[in-house]
Write a protein that holds these residues in place. Sequence first.
Motif, PDB file in Angstrom:
ATOM      1  N   ASP A   1      14.787  29.569 -11.264  1.00  0.00           N
ATOM      2  CA  ASP A   1      15.085  29.183  -9.885  1.00  0.00           C
ATOM      3  C   ASP A   1      16.061  30.150  -9.222  1.00  0.00           C
ATOM      4  OD1 ASP A   1      13.453  27.035 -10.403  1.00  0.00           O
ATOM      5  OD2 ASP A   1      15.114  25.699 -10.909  1.00  0.00           O
ATOM      6  N   ALA A   2      17.077  30.573  -9.936  1.00  0.00           N
ATOM      7  CA  ALA A   2      18.051  31.491  -9.359  1.00  0.00           C
ATOM      8  C   ALA A   2      17.402  32.828  -9.020  1.00  0.00           C
ATOM      9  CB  ALA A   2      19.211  31.692 -10.333  1.00  0.00           C
TER      10      ALA A   2
ATOM     11  N   LEU B   1       5.442  34.346 -10.997  1.00  0.00           N
ATOM     12  CA  LEU B   1       5.870  34.445 -12.394  1.00  0.00           C
ATOM     13  C   LEU B   1       7.214  33.760 -12.601  1.00  0.00           C
ATOM     14  CD1 LEU B   1       4.921  38.132 -13.325  1.00  0.00           C
ATOM     15  CD2 LEU B   1       3.655  36.041 -13.814  1.00  0.00           C
ATOM     16  N   ALA B   2       8.113  33.914 -11.633  1.00  0.00           N
ATOM     17  CA  ALA B   2       9.408  33.238 -11.735  1.00  0.00           C
ATOM     18  C   ALA B   2       9.234  31.718 -11.690  1.00  0.00           C
ATOM     19  CB  ALA B   2      10.329  33.712 -10.617  1.00  0.00           C
TER      20      ALA B   2
ATOM     21  N   GLU C   1      10.762  27.764  -0.976  1.00  0.00           N
ATOM     22  CA  GLU C   1      12.017  27.195  -0.489  1.00  0.00           C
ATOM     23  C   GLU C   1      12.110  25.707  -0.832  1.00  0.00           C
ATOM     24  OE1 GLU C   1      14.567  28.572   0.837  1.00  0.00           O
ATOM     25  OE2 GLU C   1      13.939  30.547   1.540  1.00  0.00           O
ATOM     26  N   ALA C   2      11.024  24.973  -0.599  1.00  0.00           N
ATOM     27  CA  ALA C   2      11.049  23.535  -0.868  1.00  0.00           C
ATOM     28  C   ALA C   2      11.224  23.254  -2.360  1.00  0.00           C
ATOM     29  CB  ALA C   2       9.751  22.896  -0.360  1.00  0.00           C
ATOM     30  N   TRP C   3      10.582  24.052  -3.215  1.00  0.00           N
ATOM     31  CA  TRP C   3      10.680  23.810  -4.654  1.00  0.00           C
ATOM     32  C   TRP C   3      12.079  24.121  -5.185  1.00  0.00           C
ATOM     33  CZ3 TRP C   3       8.875  21.100  -8.307  1.00  0.00           C
ATOM     34  CH2 TRP C   3       9.023  21.451  -9.645  1.00  0.00           C
TER      35      TRP C   3
ATOM     36  N   LEU D   1      13.856  35.992  -2.817  1.00  0.00           N
ATOM     37  CA  LEU D   1      13.597  35.606  -1.426  1.00  0.00           C
ATOM     38  C   LEU D   1      14.622  36.214  -0.480  1.00  0.00           C
ATOM     39  CD1 LEU D   1      12.580  31.845  -1.797  1.00  0.00           C
ATOM     40  CD2 LEU D   1      11.105  33.759  -1.162  1.00  0.00           C
ATOM     41  N   ASN D   2      15.856  36.358  -0.938  1.00  0.00           N
ATOM     42  CA  ASN D   2      16.883  37.004  -0.113  1.00  0.00           C
ATOM     43  C   ASN D   2      16.669  38.509  -0.035  1.00  0.00           C
ATOM     44  OD1 ASN D   2      18.209  34.597   0.464  1.00  0.00           O
ATOM     45  ND2 ASN D   2      19.516  34.736  -1.354  1.00  0.00           N
TER      46      ASN D   2
END
Length: 712
Positions: free
Chosen positions: A505-506, A498-499, A531-533, A512-513
Amino acid sequence: MTNIPADALSPSRSELSKWRLSHAVAIMFTLGLGLGILTKLAAGFVGHLEQINIAGESSVDDPLQKTHPPEHKHENSRLILSGLDSASSSPDTLAPARDLESIDVLLALGEYEYALRECEKYGNTNKEHLWRKGLALEGLERWEDALLTYGQIAQDAGERSDHARLGQARCFLALGKDRDAQRLRAEVLLQSGDSDQRLVQECLILHAQEVYRRENRSLSPDPLNARQLAWPATRPRHEQLCEWLLRGNSRNNSPSLLGLPEGVIQWLWIEGEGRVEPAVTIQWPRATVAEHLYRLCAALGWELRVEDAASQQRLFVAQTAVKVVGVPVEEVLEALCTFADTAGERQGWSWVIGPRGSRASVDVYRRAWHWCAEHPWSPSIQLILANHWQQHHTAEDWVRRLYRQVSESTNSVERLAALYNWGLWERQQGRLAAAGARLYDLLDSVPEGPWVARAHWWLGRIALDSGDLTNAERHWQALITHQVAEWSAAARLGLLFLALLREQDAHIHQMLNQWRLPSQAPYAAWSDLLEAWVHYRHHPTPSRAEAVARALQRLDNCSLFDAAGHYWAGQVWYQLNNPEQMIRCYQQAEATGRNPWTLQMLNALASYYHQVGLVSQARSHDWTLLAVDPKGWGQWAAIRLAASSLEHGEVHLCVDLAWRLRHAPEQLQREALPLLGAAYERLGRFRWAAECFAGRWPDEAQAHVHADLPAR
């Protein structure tokens, strides 16, 4: 059910009586099993308490004292609760019929330890107690002990011996000894003519269980696989099976089996997909299996074929008699083959025999469902049939009917599985509102547990399919709070997706953290893509673009999230200057219903085709959008079609398409008016053209359009 306290076996007499009454009430009101028997037991307990209150020191253990009307038969109903405390009478003073009823209630309530204790008091001489002892051992999953107990009466004559052999077959199935189970089932079925009709039903159910075990279905659905359905357990709850086996007899009402040397064929309708299958009534003396098969196939008009010499030899060695009443003919044929250690199956109008193998067929489930409606595993059979038909895209009306029957007829886990599968099936067919209704029913059926997590996950997926990102987020956030590991991981992945759609992006970096996705596929590949995006969006470079492309290909263009995933992946390909991959991605997407993501993909393709000059492809997609979504993305299609029509000299069509946008959003009206003005200018309608170029819709132009131009 409340467990019996340890100190309840040696209290004072008044305390013991009070405890017995409270325990009886708890059993009657919480479990609701064996209602008729329990009602009589409750009357017995009340009478027993009255005896204590009136007689004072009179013995509570005298089974001959009666304080209730003579029609009640449960003077010893206290045995059901305490497993006979130390002051109870010796077994020799108790009436066997009353004791059997007490044991039957214990088995139906799932109190196998107490039932076993009662059965062991009577030694190994009574068939009825031995059979019930075997049922209790089955309930405790002491398979080897149950086999030994059943074996003590399996070789005798009578119905209890047949029931014992089927009990052995159930134990062999639980131990993985399928061949022994099949042999016992075949023996009982072939001699079931004068017996309890439930023997036939249990044989058919055991056959279905054998096939179901060979299929080795996963009982736990996968949140990342919309086509992995929920399946029932491989056997019914044992207390339900005991209650069904122990209730009144259900003998055949056939007038006689004598005088039927050639069999009687009755053609019965098998519901589902319009199949007809015969049932047979036969009494044939002992002969070889080959002879029985030949006579039966000849009576049916079928061809009998044997594929190998070893099977043929077994058919001529094995011998048995056949005595059946109203049994499906294919079950009789299969039992004869099993008895001879071969396997057979119907192929058209032939019965083909060959080496034993796993010849699973949905027809086995169909027969079990049709003939065994009262069996406690019948809801599971209906669920299995519906799942099979759904997976093979056949009998859709019966799929819906069976799911409805299971979801309305029982409160067991089969009901929850039926609602779950029904919702997934409706979603696959594009009926998102109906799918949501089934899953909300599932959510309302259970307060907590894995089914709640499954309902929240798929309700979130349905909201995503509908373009409602807020509702999807709400369901997935609720799922995380239930802490069901497998489904919580899927919900976290959904929130990350959804993000991505919202271009947060933030927030992706923060989640992820905060969370760690599982290391197995496909979560690891999704972690790489995220991560790549994020890195590419922060600082686009060719190497980072290549990393994003590799991750997209590894995830098959985010196909996990269906149309929404394909739409997002296509937009990424377009940003990576790879429109060919975007087109391939969108063409691979499976379109079901008026999915907003599918409409956006059609719009993106049509827009791209217009840009590169592929007019026929562009107009094809635009006309599709205009037909399926005239007040949504179809309005953008109308603008492109109007411009294309004006460019190719189709002025009247341009006018018609532009007028469709008179009540469209303001932005679309600003684009449509210049096109309409240019079309009127070419037609010599200069006053109307001037109005359009001035940014106004002509007041009376609609009437002139209908009068002077072709009808739309």
